[in-house]
Design a protein around this motif. Sequence first.
Motif, PDB file in Angstrom:
ATOM      1  N   GLN A 167       0.832  -1.203   0.000  1.00  0.00           N
ATOM      2  CA  GLN A 167       0.000   0.000   0.000  1.00  0.00           C
ATOM      3  C   GLN A 167       0.867   1.255   0.000  1.00  0.00           C
ATOM      4  OE1 GLN A 167      -2.583  -0.424   3.386  1.00  0.00           O
ATOM      5  NE2 GLN A 167      -4.194  -1.476   2.195  1.00  0.00           N
ATOM      6  N   MET A 168       1.913   1.259   0.788  1.00  0.00           N
ATOM      7  CA  MET A 168       2.817   2.414   0.843  1.00  0.00           C
ATOM      8  C   MET A 168       3.485   2.635  -0.514  1.00  0.00           C
ATOM      9  SD  MET A 168       2.716   3.914   3.741  1.00  0.00           S
ATOM     10  CE  MET A 168       4.230   4.790   3.951  1.00  0.00           C
ATOM     11  N   LEU A 169       3.916   1.544  -1.155  1.00  0.00           N
ATOM     12  CA  LEU A 169       4.535   1.665  -2.467  1.00  0.00           C
ATOM     13  C   LEU A 169       3.548   2.219  -3.502  1.00  0.00           C
ATOM     14  CD1 LEU A 169       6.760  -1.540  -2.788  1.00  0.00           C
ATOM     15  CD2 LEU A 169       7.497   0.836  -2.642  1.00  0.00           C
ATOM     16  N   SER A 170       2.313   1.766  -3.440  1.00  0.00           N
ATOM     17  CA  SER A 170       1.319   2.262  -4.399  1.00  0.00           C
ATOM     18  C   SER A 170       1.007   3.743  -4.133  1.00  0.00           C
ATOM     19  CB  SER A 170       0.043   1.426  -4.369  1.00  0.00           C
ATOM     20  OG  SER A 170      -0.642   1.598  -3.142  1.00  0.00           O
ATOM     21  N   VAL A 171       0.984   4.142  -2.864  1.00  0.00           N
ATOM     22  CA  VAL A 171       0.773   5.554  -2.525  1.00  0.00           C
ATOM     23  C   VAL A 171       1.956   6.382  -3.012  1.00  0.00           C
ATOM     24  CG1 VAL A 171       0.624   7.177  -0.580  1.00  0.00           C
ATOM     25  CG2 VAL A 171      -0.769   5.108  -0.574  1.00  0.00           C
ATOM     26  N   LYS A 172       3.160   5.874  -2.809  1.00  0.00           N
ATOM     27  CA  LYS A 172       4.354   6.588  -3.267  1.00  0.00           C
ATOM     28  C   LYS A 172       4.362   6.712  -4.787  1.00  0.00           C
ATOM     29  CE  LYS A 172       7.549   5.612   0.519  1.00  0.00           C
ATOM     30  NZ  LYS A 172       8.833   4.990   0.892  1.00  0.00           N
ATOM     31  N   ARG A 173       3.975   5.642  -5.484  1.00  0.00           N
ATOM     32  CA  ARG A 173       3.926   5.681  -6.946  1.00  0.00           C
ATOM     33  C   ARG A 173       2.915   6.714  -7.429  1.00  0.00           C
ATOM     34  NH1 ARG A 173       3.630  -0.376  -7.163  1.00  0.00           N
ATOM     35  NH2 ARG A 173       5.814  -0.990  -7.092  1.00  0.00           N
ATOM     36  N   ARG A 174       1.737   6.719  -6.810  1.00  0.00           N
ATOM     37  CA  ARG A 174       0.716   7.711  -7.189  1.00  0.00           C
ATOM     38  C   ARG A 174       1.225   9.124  -6.936  1.00  0.00           C
ATOM     39  NH1 ARG A 174      -3.716   6.074  -3.737  1.00  0.00           N
ATOM     40  NH2 ARG A 174      -3.242   3.883  -3.773  1.00  0.00           N
ATOM     41  N   GLY A 175       1.891   9.331  -5.800  1.00  0.00           N
ATOM     42  CA  GLY A 175       2.452  10.653  -5.492  1.00  0.00           C
ATOM     43  C   GLY A 175       3.529  11.052  -6.496  1.00  0.00           C
ATOM     44  N   LEU A 176       4.375  10.074  -6.839  1.00  0.00           N
ATOM     45  CA  LEU A 176       5.427  10.342  -7.815  1.00  0.00           C
ATOM     46  C   LEU A 176       4.826  10.697  -9.170  1.00  0.00           C
ATOM     47  CD1 LEU A 176       8.427  10.295  -8.629  1.00  0.00           C
ATOM     48  CD2 LEU A 176       8.111   7.868  -9.179  1.00  0.00           C
ATOM     49  N   ILE A 177       3.824   9.943  -9.586  1.00  0.00           N
ATOM     50  CA  ILE A 177       3.177  10.222 -10.873  1.00  0.00           C
ATOM     51  C   ILE A 177       2.531  11.604 -10.849  1.00  0.00           C
ATOM     52  CG2 ILE A 177       1.262   9.511 -12.362  1.00  0.00           C
ATOM     53  CD1 ILE A 177       2.004   6.604 -11.671  1.00  0.00           C
ATOM     54  N   ARG A 178       1.866  11.937  -9.778  1.00  0.00           N
ATOM     55  CA  ARG A 178       1.245  13.267  -9.659  1.00  0.00           C
ATOM     56  C   ARG A 178       2.294  14.378  -9.712  1.00  0.00           C
ATOM     57  NH1 ARG A 178      -2.969  11.764  -4.849  1.00  0.00           N
ATOM     58  NH2 ARG A 178      -4.444  10.628  -6.165  1.00  0.00           N
ATOM     59  N   ARG A 179       3.403  14.186  -8.994  1.00  0.00           N
ATOM     60  CA  ARG A 179       4.477  15.199  -9.012  1.00  0.00           C
ATOM     61  C   ARG A 179       5.079  15.338 -10.401  1.00  0.00           C
ATOM     62  NH1 ARG A 179       5.686  12.781  -4.006  1.00  0.00           N
ATOM     63  NH2 ARG A 179       7.344  11.532  -4.960  1.00  0.00           N
TER      64      ARG A 179
ATOM     65  N   SER B 104       5.733  18.373 -15.246  1.00  0.00           N
ATOM     66  CA  SER B 104       5.660  18.438 -16.707  1.00  0.00           C
ATOM     67  C   SER B 104       4.783  19.591 -17.169  1.00  0.00           C
ATOM     68  CB  SER B 104       5.115  17.125 -17.274  1.00  0.00           C
ATOM     69  OG  SER B 104       5.969  16.061 -16.945  1.00  0.00           O
ATOM     70  N   ILE B 105       3.672  19.797 -16.497  1.00  0.00           N
ATOM     71  CA  ILE B 105       2.776  20.902 -16.858  1.00  0.00           C
ATOM     72  C   ILE B 105       3.466  22.239 -16.618  1.00  0.00           C
ATOM     73  CG2 ILE B 105       0.642  22.078 -16.199  1.00  0.00           C
ATOM     74  CD1 ILE B 105      -0.580  19.291 -15.742  1.00  0.00           C
ATOM     75  N   ILE B 106       4.114  22.372 -15.481  1.00  0.00           N
ATOM     76  CA  ILE B 106       4.821  23.623 -15.170  1.00  0.00           C
ATOM     77  C   ILE B 106       5.953  23.857 -16.174  1.00  0.00           C
ATOM     78  CG2 ILE B 106       6.325  24.732 -13.475  1.00  0.00           C
ATOM     79  CD1 ILE B 106       4.553  23.446 -11.298  1.00  0.00           C
TER      80      ILE B 106
END
Length: 124
Positions: free
Chosen positions: A25-37, A42-44
């Motif tokens: 679960q922690m890894l999936s949360v970290k992956r989602r956070g990384l993808i969001r960042r 990329s947008i910025i």
Amino acid sequence: MSAVRKKNVTQLQSTYIEKYQQEEQMLSVKRRGLIRRLIAFSIIAALISYVVISTMVSQHKAMNEKQEQKEKLQEQLTTLKDEQVILEEEIVKLNNDEYIEKIIRRDYFLSKEGEIIFKVGDGS
């Protein structure tokens, strides 16, 4: 034997399995956070790139316009300098009495005493 056997599988509840699930679960949360960042970065980066490129293009246009304007003004300056030289020569000539007499005779048909002026036509 019947056609389909249903297997009832129960999971073992142990601390190892609980820790493993928590880590997953922690890894999936970290992956989602990384993808969001990464998406936000990329947008910025795209926005900054757009601003920089549009600024460069507009400055290039402005530089071209200024260059064209400079060339036109340079041509106008050379024309005006030539005209100034001609006018300065005319000033020097107008300070000469003989030149003034010549102009008066030519333009106003004035003459000296005892002088007769004949106007010759164009032949038409």
